[in-house]
Design a protein around this motif. Structure first.
Motif, PDB file in Angstrom:
ATOM      1  N   GLY A  60       3.201  28.748  21.429  1.00  0.00           N
ATOM      2  CA  GLY A  60       4.779  29.131  20.611  1.00  0.00           C
ATOM      3  C   GLY A  60       5.677  29.395  21.261  1.00  0.00           C
ATOM      4  N   VAL A  61       5.582  29.403  22.796  1.00  0.00           N
ATOM      5  CA  VAL A  61       6.651  29.934  23.607  1.00  0.00           C
ATOM      6  C   VAL A  61       7.641  28.633  23.529  1.00  0.00           C
ATOM      7  N   THR A  62       8.864  28.916  23.102  1.00  0.00           N
ATOM      8  CA  THR A  62       9.716  27.850  23.036  1.00  0.00           C
ATOM      9  C   THR A  62      10.560  27.551  24.540  1.00  0.00           C
ATOM     10  N   ALA A  63      11.508  26.524  24.560  1.00  0.00           N
ATOM     11  CA  ALA A  63      12.069  26.352  25.558  1.00  0.00           C
ATOM     12  C   ALA A  63      13.362  27.515  26.048  1.00  0.00           C
ATOM     13  N   ALA A  64      13.669  27.913  24.716  1.00  0.00           N
ATOM     14  CA  ALA A  64      14.692  29.128  24.923  1.00  0.00           C
ATOM     15  C   ALA A  64      14.144  30.484  25.466  1.00  0.00           C
ATOM     16  N   ASP A  65      12.808  30.639  25.179  1.00  0.00           N
ATOM     17  CA  ASP A  65      11.974  31.566  25.581  1.00  0.00           C
ATOM     18  C   ASP A  65      11.782  31.407  26.965  1.00  0.00           C
ATOM     19  N   GLU A  66      11.314  30.353  27.381  1.00  0.00           N
ATOM     20  CA  GLU A  66      11.191  29.918  28.886  1.00  0.00           C
ATOM     21  C   GLU A  66      12.315  30.438  29.700  1.00  0.00           C
ATOM     22  N   THR A  67      13.522  30.008  29.156  1.00  0.00           N
ATOM     23  CA  THR A  67      14.856  30.237  29.804  1.00  0.00           C
ATOM     24  C   THR A  67      14.853  31.943  29.877  1.00  0.00           C
ATOM     25  N   ALA A  68      14.513  32.358  28.901  1.00  0.00           N
ATOM     26  CA  ALA A  68      14.795  34.025  29.228  1.00  0.00           C
ATOM     27  C   ALA A  68      13.769  34.519  30.079  1.00  0.00           C
ATOM     28  N   PHE A  69      12.644  34.090  30.084  1.00  0.00           N
ATOM     29  CA  PHE A  69      11.715  34.555  31.374  1.00  0.00           C
ATOM     30  C   PHE A  69      12.122  34.130  32.530  1.00  0.00           C
ATOM     31  N   ARG A  70      12.420  32.993  32.865  1.00  0.00           N
ATOM     32  CA  ARG A  70      12.928  32.602  34.090  1.00  0.00           C
ATOM     33  C   ARG A  70      14.430  33.513  34.529  1.00  0.00           C
ATOM     34  N   ALA A  71      15.193  33.633  33.565  1.00  0.00           N
ATOM     35  CA  ALA A  71      16.458  34.716  33.712  1.00  0.00           C
ATOM     36  C   ALA A  71      16.000  35.926  34.203  1.00  0.00           C
ATOM     37  N   THR A  72      14.811  36.443  33.345  1.00  0.00           N
ATOM     38  CA  THR A  72      14.335  37.874  33.965  1.00  0.00           C
ATOM     39  C   THR A  72      13.682  37.822  35.352  1.00  0.00           C
ATOM     40  N   VAL A  73      13.036  36.765  35.895  1.00  0.00           N
ATOM     41  CA  VAL A  73      12.668  36.708  37.167  1.00  0.00           C
ATOM     42  C   VAL A  73      13.809  36.785  38.006  1.00  0.00           C
ATOM     43  N   GLU A  74      14.856  35.872  37.567  1.00  0.00           N
ATOM     44  CA  GLU A  74      16.065  35.947  38.808  1.00  0.00           C
ATOM     45  C   GLU A  74      16.898  37.372  38.599  1.00  0.00           C
ATOM     46  N   GLU A  75      17.138  37.686  37.625  1.00  0.00           N
ATOM     47  CA  GLU A  75      17.826  39.194  37.437  1.00  0.00           C
ATOM     48  C   GLU A  75      16.950  40.326  38.156  1.00  0.00           C
TER      49      GLU A  75
END
Length: 106
Positions: A60-75
């Motif tokens: 269920g994790v979408t590509a947009a959700d994945e982008t949010a998780f990757r942004a959290t890692v970076e931030e």
């Protein structure tokens, strides 16, 4: 080489029954400590409060959700690996983690 400590793993997925199985699989491995999040928001909150070696993106994790998780890692300045988990049982899960960490002794 064996890990001195357990890998801290966060699995995020939106199918409750499937996530129960994932949590059981993660915690059945002596070298892993698995935690589950059932929403994008819950996953991001957990990432900000705890340090995980990897986040498994499950059902269920979408590509947009994945982008949010990757942004959290970076931030947050994290070294957390983001791994897309496609299912397939404990053997595939272990192989995905071994590949991500380039270790044979997980």
């Amino acid at each position: 080489m064996k890990q001195a400590t357990q890998l801290q793993l966060l699995a995020v997925g939106y199918d409750t029954a499937m996530m129960e199985v994932i949590e059981r699989l993660l915690n059945s491995h002596a070298d892993w400590k698995g935690t589950v999040a059932h929403s994008k928001q819950e996953g991001i909150e957990k990432m900000k409060k705890n340090r995980y070696d990897a986040v498994l993106l499950c059902a269920g994790v979408t590509a947009a959700d994945e982008t949010a998780f990757r942004a959290t890692v970076e931030e947050e300045g994290l070294t957390t690996k983001i791994i897309r988990h496609y299912g397939g049982g404990s053997g595939l899960l272990e192989n995905e983690l071994r590949a991500a960490f380039n270790q044979s002794g997980l």
